[in-house]
Scaffold this motif. Sequence first.
Motif, PDB file in Angstrom:
ATOM      1  N   GLU A 140      36.881 -86.344  -6.953  1.00 27.66           N
ATOM      2  CA  GLU A 140      37.334 -87.293  -7.964  1.00 27.66           C
ATOM      3  C   GLU A 140      38.606 -87.962  -7.452  1.00 27.66           C
ATOM      4  N   ARG A 141      38.942 -89.120  -8.087  1.00 26.20           N
ATOM      5  CA  ARG A 141      40.145 -89.832  -7.642  1.00 26.20           C
ATOM      6  C   ARG A 141      41.235 -89.631  -8.686  1.00 26.20           C
ATOM      7  N   ASP A 142      42.460 -89.436  -8.214  1.00 22.91           N
ATOM      8  CA  ASP A 142      43.553 -89.368  -9.198  1.00 22.91           C
ATOM      9  C   ASP A 142      44.161 -90.754  -9.347  1.00 22.91           C
ATOM     10  N   PRO A 143      45.087 -90.934 -10.315  1.00 24.45           N
ATOM     11  CA  PRO A 143      45.624 -92.292 -10.557  1.00 24.45           C
ATOM     12  C   PRO A 143      46.260 -92.919  -9.307  1.00 24.45           C
ATOM     13  N   ALA A 144      46.804 -92.090  -8.424  1.00 25.26           N
ATOM     14  CA  ALA A 144      47.421 -92.633  -7.205  1.00 25.26           C
ATOM     15  C   ALA A 144      46.349 -92.895  -6.150  1.00 25.26           C
ATOM     16  N   SER A 145      45.086 -92.886  -6.580  1.00 24.62           N
ATOM     17  CA  SER A 145      43.891 -93.084  -5.766  1.00 24.62           C
ATOM     18  C   SER A 145      43.821 -92.151  -4.565  1.00 24.62           C
ATOM     19  N   ARG A 146      44.379 -90.937  -4.763  1.00 22.40           N
ATOM     20  CA  ARG A 146      44.119 -89.894  -3.782  1.00 22.40           C
ATOM     21  C   ARG A 146      42.779 -89.251  -4.116  1.00 22.40           C
ATOM     22  N   ILE A 147      42.139 -88.720  -3.097  1.00 21.36           N
ATOM     23  CA  ILE A 147      40.830 -88.108  -3.296  1.00 21.36           C
ATOM     24  C   ILE A 147      41.014 -86.611  -3.461  1.00 21.36           C
ATOM     25  N   LEU A 148      40.558 -86.079  -4.589  1.00 16.26           N
ATOM     26  CA  LEU A 148      40.697 -84.642  -4.839  1.00 16.26           C
ATOM     27  C   LEU A 148      39.312 -84.014  -4.847  1.00 16.26           C
ATOM     28  N   LEU A 149      39.247 -82.749  -4.497  1.00 12.31           N
ATOM     29  CA  LEU A 149      37.972 -82.039  -4.524  1.00 12.31           C
ATOM     30  C   LEU A 149      37.775 -81.432  -5.911  1.00 12.31           C
ATOM     31  N   THR A 150      36.564 -81.535  -6.427  1.00  9.32           N
ATOM     32  CA  THR A 150      36.236 -80.814  -7.658  1.00  9.32           C
ATOM     33  C   THR A 150      35.985 -79.367  -7.274  1.00  9.32           C
ATOM     34  N   PRO A 151      35.937 -78.444  -8.256  1.00 13.00           N
ATOM     35  CA  PRO A 151      35.660 -77.047  -7.881  1.00 13.00           C
ATOM     36  C   PRO A 151      34.391 -76.915  -7.027  1.00 13.00           C
ATOM     37  N   GLY A 152      33.388 -77.677  -7.343  1.00 10.70           N
ATOM     38  CA  GLY A 152      32.155 -77.609  -6.546  1.00 10.70           C
ATOM     39  C   GLY A 152      32.381 -78.123  -5.131  1.00 10.70           C
ATOM     40  N   GLY A 153      33.109 -79.206  -5.019  1.00 10.35           N
ATOM     41  CA  GLY A 153      33.405 -79.783  -3.711  1.00 10.35           C
ATOM     42  C   GLY A 153      34.249 -78.839  -2.881  1.00 10.35           C
ATOM     43  N   ARG A 154      35.181 -78.203  -3.570  1.00  9.27           N
ATOM     44  CA  ARG A 154      36.063 -77.277  -2.874  1.00  9.27           C
ATOM     45  C   ARG A 154      35.285 -76.108  -2.296  1.00  9.27           C
ATOM     46  N   ARG A 155      34.315 -75.625  -3.118  1.00  4.58           N
ATOM     47  CA  ARG A 155      33.509 -74.492  -2.646  1.00  4.58           C
ATOM     48  C   ARG A 155      32.764 -74.865  -1.360  1.00  4.58           C
ATOM     49  N   LYS A 156      32.170 -76.053  -1.402  1.00  2.00           N
ATOM     50  CA  LYS A 156      31.437 -76.514  -0.215  1.00  2.00           C
ATOM     51  C   LYS A 156      32.380 -76.671   0.981  1.00  2.00           C
ATOM     52  N   ALA A 157      33.554 -77.255   0.723  1.00  6.93           N
ATOM     53  CA  ALA A 157      34.509 -77.492   1.815  1.00  6.93           C
ATOM     54  C   ALA A 157      34.970 -76.168   2.424  1.00  6.93           C
ATOM     55  N   LEU A 158      35.278 -75.206   1.539  1.00  6.86           N
ATOM     56  CA  LEU A 158      35.776 -73.919   2.029  1.00  6.86           C
ATOM     57  C   LEU A 158      34.711 -73.193   2.840  1.00  6.86           C
ATOM     58  N   ARG A 159      33.469 -73.341   2.404  1.00  9.39           N
ATOM     59  CA  ARG A 159      32.376 -72.721   3.142  1.00  9.39           C
ATOM     60  C   ARG A 159      32.349 -73.276   4.569  1.00  9.39           C
ATOM     61  N   LEU A 160      32.555 -74.581   4.665  1.00  4.39           N
ATOM     62  CA  LEU A 160      32.534 -75.201   5.980  1.00  4.39           C
ATOM     63  C   LEU A 160      33.748 -74.789   6.816  1.00  4.39           C
ATOM     64  N   VAL A 161      34.896 -74.715   6.140  1.00  3.04           N
ATOM     65  CA  VAL A 161      36.100 -74.276   6.845  1.00  3.04           C
ATOM     66  C   VAL A 161      35.870 -72.862   7.371  1.00  3.04           C
ATOM     67  N   ARG A 162      35.247 -72.036   6.528  1.00  6.47           N
ATOM     68  CA  ARG A 162      34.955 -70.658   6.945  1.00  6.47           C
ATOM     69  C   ARG A 162      34.061 -70.658   8.185  1.00  6.47           C
ATOM     70  N   ARG A 163      33.021 -71.479   8.137  1.00  5.69           N
ATOM     71  CA  ARG A 163      32.109 -71.509   9.279  1.00  5.69           C
ATOM     72  C   ARG A 163      32.789 -72.050  10.526  1.00  5.69           C
ATOM     73  N   HIS A 164      33.644 -73.041  10.309  1.00  5.70           N
ATOM     74  CA  HIS A 164      34.371 -73.615  11.450  1.00  5.70           C
ATOM     75  C   HIS A 164      35.235 -72.549  12.120  1.00  5.70           C
ATOM     76  N   ARG A 165      35.978 -71.837  11.299  1.00  5.22           N
ATOM     77  CA  ARG A 165      36.941 -70.892  11.869  1.00  5.22           C
ATOM     78  C   ARG A 165      36.240 -69.662  12.438  1.00  5.22           C
ATOM     79  N   LEU A 166      35.119 -69.266  11.799  1.00  5.78           N
ATOM     80  CA  LEU A 166      34.337 -68.170  12.369  1.00  5.78           C
ATOM     81  C   LEU A 166      33.764 -68.604  13.728  1.00  5.78           C
ATOM     82  N   SER A 167      33.303 -69.860  13.765  1.00  4.99           N
ATOM     83  CA  SER A 167      32.743 -70.362  15.028  1.00  4.99           C
ATOM     84  C   SER A 167      33.805 -70.329  16.120  1.00  4.99           C
ATOM     85  N   GLU A 168      35.006 -70.736  15.764  1.00  5.89           N
ATOM     86  CA  GLU A 168      36.085 -70.720  16.756  1.00  5.89           C
ATOM     87  C   GLU A 168      36.326 -69.313  17.276  1.00  5.89           C
ATOM     88  N   ARG A 169      36.315 -68.382  16.333  1.00  6.78           N
ATOM     89  CA  ARG A 169      36.508 -66.974  16.690  1.00  6.78           C
ATOM     90  C   ARG A 169      35.419 -66.542  17.681  1.00  6.78           C
TER      91      ARG A 169
END
Lengths: 218, 660
Positions: free
Chosen positions: A55-84
């Motif tokens: 979603e966008r906030d009034p300053a037109s920054r892009i924020l993650l919704t809880p659902g978006g955050r979950r997806k993003a974190l999953r990817l971050v997890r996979r990224h960092r596990l892959s690096e490991r």
Amino acid sequence: MSLQSESREEYLEAIFKLNQQSEGATVGRVAEDLGLAAPSVSQMVARLAREGLVERDPASRILLTPGGRRKALRLVRRHRLSERFLTDYLDLPWDQVHDEACKFEHVLSDEVEERLAAHLGNPQTCPHGRAIPSADGELPDEAARPLAELSAGQKSTISFVSDEQPDLLRYLSSLGLLPQTAVSVEDVAPFGGPLLVRVGRARYALGREVAGKIFVRV
Amino acid sequence: MATARSASLSTKRRSDSALVVCLAGNPNVGKSTLFNRLTGAAVETANYPGMTVGLNIAAARWGGREVQLVDLPGTYALDPVSEDQWVARHGLLDWQPDVVIAVVDATNLARNLYLVLQLVDLGPRVVIALNLIDEARRQSLRIDPRALSQALGLPVVPTVARRGEGLDELTAAAAAVAAGSNGLGHGRAVRYSARIEAQVAGLEEQFADGPAALPEGLPPRAAALALLEGDEELVAAFGEAGQTAAAAGRTSLAVPIAAARHAAAAAIAEACTEGRASAPAADRWWAATTSPITGVPILLAVLASVFAFLFFVGGRLSELLTSLWMATASPLLGSAVHGLFGYGAVAGTLLWGLDGGILAALAVGIPYILTFYFALALLEDSGYMNAAAFLADRVMHLFGLHGRAVIPLMAAAGCNVPAIMGTRVLSTRRERTIACALVVLVPCSARTAVILGSVSLFVGWQWALLVFGVVGLVGLVAGLALNRILPGEPEGLVMEMFPFRRPSLRLVVRKTWKRFGTFLWAAAPIMLLGSFALGALYETGLIWHLSRPLEPVVVGWLGLPAVAGLTLLLSVLRKELALQMLVVFAVARYGVAAHDLRTFMTPHQIVVYALVATIFIPCIATIAMLVRELGWRRSAAISAGTVGAALLVGGAVAHLLPLI
């Protein structure tokens, strides 16, 4: 996995990453991060918003919704596990694994991700010292913010030091500016000048750009 | 910094009979004081190619045994990630010392022990000088040397280097460790986590089997740890066979290893320290000098006092030396030279060099430099420099410099030569190049004399201010431009803020004298030679032939009389001569009335003349110092840049002024 969902994941990851920095995620910064043109980013962000991931906030920054955050974190997890995995098993040097992991993270299924984590001994951090989100989407270091944002008199604990400049990271480590170390800000020079911090019995003057690479929890 | 630099051992001059002792330690723990105490006056400095940080080497005798003492740069660690650490590490590996004296600050034991533990990991035999114990006692910290010795497995000798306490015990302990083959001085190495130790063991095994000899004479454990810490140089040094070993040692353990060392250091410090440190009284001083509201006025006051000190004390000294010379040596020299060589060109040339040259050194160079060095040493010893650097950092950042650069830039107003030497406080070559370029653009006392004696005297003080303003603008543009042009990133500021300490007059005088000696040897011969050359050109009349080729630029572009161009050219030899020569030549050409510049130059011409004289290359002594510090290529670029800027700005002003 389709190309489109892969690129959707890239967006979410970029937005997540940018929101951890002080300026936040905007269309321009996302475009810069992903190396894309602003109009196409704008289009994609609109689609992600329709899907309820951002979603966008009034300053037109892009924020993650809880659902978006979950997806993003999953990817971050996979990224960092892959690096490991790339450093620990394939012996790639740690300064090269980021780009490889960007490709790797998209081909992992839930099951492979789980087994990979188990095989690696459920590591807490990526090779660069950043926390790996847990399988249920918890990220302990999310509250960390750059030391440069603190004001005089604030006390904090170092969470991690950015790995963009390995030499700097090592230099700071040798001074004792390490994760889990207490650091207090004693003075801040005006107009973007350096910070005066105390670590143990020593005082250091840190330039803004250096203090911006040290992430702390207040 | 970690790019593989050829480890050519240009500094290694190990003689077989002498004991080689390295001094290692954090910055500002009294290491140099100890070095000075342990050695005599003759100190040589050895430099690695391309490195601005050097090693100080001196000889000493310990109970009849010849000793070579190598003072490593003050560093917090021995990772090749910054120039000083690179030099310290290579100094240690190249010199293969019989024993290393690690100087540690008793008031900040935990942080200081990090380097000690790294030394133990690296392999040389070590003795600890537990320095500043008097300071620690003052802060009600009591450190048990015996417990520390046991915890580290190393001999520990408490010292107060400033007063020379404990030095006999220290040298005795160091000599014993160096002589002993019983493993004394090897210390108790940190046990790292099981994961790290397993990888160390694996690598050690590989080294045992591998065909490749360990580079730099490293013990296997030291090499394994260095590889795990991601030492790129070492990886390269291993060659092809080493690449596999390097790959096996995953290069991601630098931070965990550092963390383990810090934890071990903190635990040892804790166990050996009694009493909680009371905050030193100096802490209150800190708050005042670094907080913006009080710090900036204090900084300005300190800068003003240094200037005042420089101008009053330096000025007095200059008058004193000048009148002494005029009263005694000058007439003697004159009659001696005239008696021996008559009144011809030879006698004239000799007098230019001996009388005029030495007088110029006495009047311009020496007094200001001596006083400046004294003020600098006083500031350094008190610990105030860091506060100044902290406050000036933001401004210096525009030029790609640190706050530390403010000190040599200030010094430049006295004389550029020591200021260029002073840029050694900066850590990278990039910073030093920019700082040197800016130093050269700061009008020194000789150039200030030219501006005041021409513009201020004959045109008006407002115009003199204009000249200073234009020169300042040139400096600003040069700094901004160099920061953009020079490859590399400006380094972020990471600087320890040392506590204030009462300066010791003895040390300040000693430091002043040492630096002054270095300056004198470097600059004085060149100043004298310049004077001789000038004298020879003048006395033989050759000088007039030089002016013709300059005419298109001087007359055509700058709009100055031809004689003026000649004096500009010759002022490279000694800057303050620009004005003196101008008068001399003008009198020779236009008659006696020409001692007033206005008889043959318009006010605009005088302004342009002073501008050009101020901006282009300071003088030959400065160039020589630049070459010494930066190499001839960068020095030539800086010198050419100033000539270009002088011509550009001078010409522009010459064409603009008539329009106003």
